[in-house]
Design a protein around this motif. Structure first.
Motif, PDB file in Angstrom:
ATOM      1  N   PRO A  20       0.795  -1.237   0.000  1.00 19.42           N
ATOM      2  CA  PRO A  20       0.000   0.000   0.000  1.00 19.42           C
ATOM      3  C   PRO A  20       0.822   1.280   0.000  1.00 19.42           C
ATOM      4  N   LEU A  21       2.084   1.191   0.457  1.00 21.10           N
ATOM      5  CA  LEU A  21       2.904   2.399   0.591  1.00 21.10           C
ATOM      6  C   LEU A  21       3.889   2.606  -0.548  1.00 21.10           C
ATOM      7  N   VAL A  22       3.887   1.719  -1.540  1.00 24.94           N
ATOM      8  CA  VAL A  22       4.838   1.885  -2.646  1.00 24.94           C
ATOM      9  C   VAL A  22       4.518   3.149  -3.437  1.00 24.94           C
ATOM     10  N   ASN A  23       5.560   3.748  -3.960  1.00 24.63           N
ATOM     11  CA  ASN A  23       5.418   5.001  -4.715  1.00 24.63           C
ATOM     12  C   ASN A  23       5.035   4.713  -6.161  1.00 24.63           C
ATOM     13  N   ILE A  24       3.966   5.363  -6.592  1.00 28.55           N
ATOM     14  CA  ILE A  24       3.532   5.245  -7.990  1.00 28.55           C
ATOM     15  C   ILE A  24       3.397   6.656  -8.550  1.00 28.55           C
ATOM     16  N   ILE A  30      -1.950   3.520  -1.887  1.00 26.61           N
ATOM     17  CA  ILE A  30      -3.170   3.693  -1.105  1.00 26.61           C
ATOM     18  C   ILE A  30      -3.737   5.096  -1.284  1.00 26.61           C
ATOM     19  N   GLN A  31      -2.891   6.099  -1.450  1.00 16.65           N
ATOM     20  CA  GLN A  31      -3.391   7.447  -1.683  1.00 16.65           C
ATOM     21  C   GLN A  31      -4.090   7.539  -3.035  1.00 16.65           C
ATOM     22  N   ARG A  32      -3.520   6.913  -4.047  1.00 11.89           N
ATOM     23  CA  ARG A  32      -4.143   6.936  -5.367  1.00 11.89           C
ATOM     24  C   ARG A  32      -5.509   6.247  -5.340  1.00 11.89           C
ATOM     25  N   VAL A  33      -5.594   5.100  -4.664  1.00 15.00           N
ATOM     26  CA  VAL A  33      -6.878   4.409  -4.560  1.00 15.00           C
ATOM     27  C   VAL A  33      -7.883   5.298  -3.815  1.00 15.00           C
ATOM     28  N   TYR A  34      -7.452   5.864  -2.711  1.00 14.13           N
ATOM     29  CA  TYR A  34      -8.334   6.697  -1.879  1.00 14.13           C
ATOM     30  C   TYR A  34      -8.880   7.885  -2.674  1.00 14.13           C
ATOM     31  N   GLU A  35      -8.013   8.547  -3.403  1.00 17.95           N
ATOM     32  CA  GLU A  35      -8.448   9.724  -4.164  1.00 17.95           C
ATOM     33  C   GLU A  35      -9.416   9.349  -5.280  1.00 17.95           C
ATOM     34  N   GLN A  36      -9.191   8.200  -5.926  1.00 18.17           N
ATOM     35  CA  GLN A  36     -10.118   7.743  -6.954  1.00 18.17           C
ATOM     36  C   GLN A  36     -11.490   7.455  -6.343  1.00 18.17           C
ATOM     37  N   VAL A  37     -11.484   6.776  -5.209  1.00 18.47           N
ATOM     38  CA  VAL A  37     -12.741   6.390  -4.568  1.00 18.47           C
ATOM     39  C   VAL A  37     -13.489   7.614  -4.044  1.00 18.47           C
ATOM     40  N   GLN A  97     -10.803  -2.862  -3.541  1.00 20.78           N
ATOM     41  CA  GLN A  97      -9.444  -3.395  -3.497  1.00 20.78           C
ATOM     42  C   GLN A  97      -8.433  -2.262  -3.321  1.00 20.78           C
ATOM     43  N   GLY A  98      -7.501  -2.451  -2.399  1.00 19.32           N
ATOM     44  CA  GLY A  98      -6.497  -1.426  -2.139  1.00 19.32           C
ATOM     45  C   GLY A  98      -5.293  -1.484  -3.051  1.00 19.32           C
ATOM     46  N   ASP A  99      -5.337  -2.386  -4.048  1.00 19.29           N
ATOM     47  CA  ASP A  99      -4.174  -2.519  -4.942  1.00 19.29           C
ATOM     48  C   ASP A  99      -4.509  -2.198  -6.393  1.00 19.29           C
TER      49      ASP A  99
END
Length: 247
Positions: A20-24, A30-37, A97-99
């Motif tokens: 969840p903490l890897v940089n993309i 997890i930040q990218r998933v959260y912002e999309q949701v 899904q968090g991934d």
């Protein structure tokens, strides 16, 4: 109808610890998933559910909401069931899904719409399979459903089987669908299914949704045209970096 989106996030992934903490592309997964949701129109609330303080602190740092849960949960479904106990006024839970850092918000809204039908107990998404390689990929579960769009069975094998037709021609004779692993549940149904014992089909296929079908619950499906991009391994992450962040 109030709907909460819950994003289970574990640090101790077997295939990809700390995922969840890897940089993309400058943001954590997890930040990218959260912002999309968060951009979904149908959700009243969005929270991350984790058992790790590193993830908790990170989510709080970017301004997200997070709930700490037990480390004993065998699945994201069980983690969602613990979280919903603190949100008594919500009718539906959507387990995201968090991934999948680029999940399309419209997919979540599509799932939420299923719960406008009073007989929907559990909802999920499917996508039509377009290539033979995907059709016979055992890591991509398939689903068959009836005319009421109720799931009949999920399998890692290719279903239905086509007798007398060469495998390379199956897609020319039959529509096949893969399962997209995002679920919605009515509140009371979520509490019920997490109290069920593991079932025979579930153990055989390693698919928890088969436990629900074996116990008589109805899973409705909605068809999505969006492709999902999940990060299960470091190799998946490298591929995403190449596709989305070309230099």
């Amino acid at each position: 109808m109030k709907i909460i989106g819950i994003i289970p996030a574990r640090y101790a992934s077997t295939r990809f610890p700390g995922k969840p903490l890897v940089n993309i592309g400058g943001k954590s997964m997890i930040q990218r998933v959260y912002e999309q949701v968060k951009s979904c129109k149908s959700l009243t609330e969005v929270v991350v559910a984790t058992d790790d303080t590193r993830i908790q602190q990170h989510v709080e740092a970017f301004g997200g909401k997070v709930v700490m849960t037990s480390s004993d949960h065998p699945s994201g479904t069980d983690r969602c069931a613990e979280v919903i106990q603190s949100y008594n006024d919500y009718d539906v839970v959507i387990n995201i899904q968090g991934d999948e850092p680029f999940i399309n918000p419209e997919q979540i809204d599509m799932l939420a719409i299923l719960f406008q039908e009073s007989d929907t107990e559990i909802g999920t998404l499917v996508k039509r399979i377009e290539t033979t390689a995907e059709l016979f990929n055992e890591n991509s579960p398939k689903v068959v459903f009836n005319s009421k769009r109720q799931a009949l069975y999920f399998s890692r094998q290719t279903i239905p089987f086509q007798r007398g037709v060469a495998r390379e021609n199956w897609l020319d004779h039959q529509a096949y669908y893969k399962h997209i692993g995002i679920y919605g549940y009515r509140r009371h149904i979520l509490q019920e299914i997490t109290n069920l014992n593991a079932s025979a089909f579930e153990k055989s296929e390693s698919l928890e949704q088969l436990r629900w079908l074996e116990n008589g619950y109805i899973i409705k499906v909605a068809e999505s045209t969006f492709e999902t991009v999940a990060v299960d391994t470091p190799e998946d992450l490298e591929q995403i970096q190449r596709i989305y962040f070309k230099h």
